[in-house]
Write a protein that holds these residues in place. Sequence first.
Motif, PDB file in Angstrom:
ATOM      1  N   LYS A 380       0.631  -1.157  -0.450  1.00  0.00           N
ATOM      2  CA  LYS A 380      -0.086  -0.011  -0.269  1.00  0.00           C
ATOM      3  C   LYS A 380       0.762   1.231  -0.320  1.00  0.00           C
ATOM      4  O   LYS A 380       2.085   1.578   0.448  1.00  0.00           O
ATOM      5  N   TYR A 381       0.800   2.577  -0.182  1.00  0.00           N
ATOM      6  CA  TYR A 381       1.137   3.350  -0.596  1.00  0.00           C
ATOM      7  C   TYR A 381       1.568   4.343   0.850  1.00  0.00           C
ATOM      8  O   TYR A 381      -0.032   3.864   1.654  1.00  0.00           O
ATOM      9  N   LYS A 382       2.079   5.244   1.180  1.00  0.00           N
ATOM     10  CA  LYS A 382       1.919   5.773   2.209  1.00  0.00           C
ATOM     11  C   LYS A 382       1.163   6.952   2.233  1.00  0.00           C
ATOM     12  O   LYS A 382       0.614   6.502   3.699  1.00  0.00           O
ATOM     13  N   GLY A 383       0.154   7.409   1.696  1.00  0.00           N
ATOM     14  CA  GLY A 383      -0.890   7.950   2.157  1.00  0.00           C
ATOM     15  C   GLY A 383      -2.604   7.624   2.451  1.00  0.00           C
ATOM     16  O   GLY A 383      -2.642   7.291   3.496  1.00  0.00           O
ATOM     17  N   TRP A 384      -2.352   6.030   2.049  1.00  0.00           N
ATOM     18  CA  TRP A 384      -2.949   4.626   2.596  1.00  0.00           C
ATOM     19  C   TRP A 384      -3.353   4.297   3.887  1.00  0.00           C
ATOM     20  O   TRP A 384      -3.908   4.337   4.846  1.00  0.00           O
ATOM     21  N   VAL A 385      -1.633   4.143   4.123  1.00  0.00           N
ATOM     22  CA  VAL A 385      -1.099   3.806   5.155  1.00  0.00           C
ATOM     23  C   VAL A 385      -1.557   5.047   6.350  1.00  0.00           C
ATOM     24  O   VAL A 385      -1.544   4.327   7.177  1.00  0.00           O
TER      25      VAL A 385
END
Length: 457
Positions: A380-385
């Motif tokens: 998952k990309y950082k924004g999602w995390v």
Amino acid sequence: MISFYDVDGRMGLKNVWDLLDGGKHIQRVSRIQARIVKAVKNGLKQTVRGLQRLLSNSLAAKLIAIKRVISNSGKRTPGVDNILIDTPQKRWETLKNLNLPKYKAKPLKRIYIPKKNGKKRPLGIPAMHDRKVRSAQDAMGAIYNALRRKGSADWILEADIKGCFDHIDHRWLDENIPMNKKKLQQWLKCGYLEKRTFNPTNEGTPQGGIISPTLANMALDGIQNLLADNFRKTDKIHFVRYADDFIITGRSPELLEHCVKPLIEGFLKIRGLELSEEKTMITHIDDGFDFLGFNVRKYKGKLLIKPSKSSIKSIKAKVRDYLNVNKTRRTDVVIAKLNTIIRGWANYHKHVVSRKVFGDLDHAFWQMTWKWSRRRHPNKYKGWVKGKYYRRIKGRDWRFMEKGNPEPLILLGPTWLIRHIKVKAQVNPYDPVWEDYLKARWKRKQLSGVATRLINA
């Protein structure tokens, strides 16, 4: 007296145990303790012994003893008999058998716990039945009072007793400790089991033993008076002790090395103890020293007490290790456990100069939780995390808290720092004379805790 066999089976043992009025029993025990204090003050030795027997045989004292055993952190760690007091029935059976004439202490179970220097410290775990029988902040307050002025002593003897618990002389304890000699000898000579082999104890009081902290404390009592009788006020001698750790201040290193140290060594020798040459040292206040997890040092003449580097390293390692072991656990469970760990550390260090350290730790904990969160979702990309594991709360972004969690990870930075007021040296918690004083201290402590909780709400 309540009997296990008198309990109404329809109500259930657990219900009856939970319905016991703990406050009433504490009041009864407190009244007997207050009478013991009064008798000691008046020099009535026979009355003291009689009241001690009354206390040890009272139902209230036995109930409180069992409650403390089943409430502390060692309640799930059995001794050599592998018995836990984990059910109401076992509690009632233990109550019936407490302090019987045929009582015989069981050997301790020997385990080893790691020390900071990489070595291991032996720890003795007593059987559950055997367990029922001033704060570090006050010590730091005494150090602050002794060293804070311009004219205060510049030199400190950092004393370390070599194996304090392991080497206290049994004969000295038998001759000087005012308690039942037969029971004292049983506790001292109970031995320990290691790898299914029984080992006798001919000296010392094993760490983890039933009464070891009290015996060690009483063995070291008297150093303060010894120093007062042998030195003048101009020598700037101050003695601060917590358990078996202590420091002594002095006007010069020569005074501490050639006068104070030999006097302490003689005092300890009578009790079967000695100073550790490796760890006992004399330090200048400008270089600073560590004591009880704090660093004490003067910066351009100003005394500052801060959390020690080893203590900071320890809390970081504790949080990191927990996150590494619990990579897949639910977020709310992880946060609840971490908050317990962090809050305990903060409460211990919030009375000294900790603001910068607290802020640095908040950043370190954020880095650890971010790494933990990213590791759970590598694709998952950082924004999602960030959206899943962090929230914006009261204008503060990046608060570790998953949606629906009851609480976020607490922040140390906003913690209310309060200078600890040292308790008066002559206070006796069992003496009714000090009741109002202690109540006022407790109320002040509670208010500071409420303020800290409101900041993190």
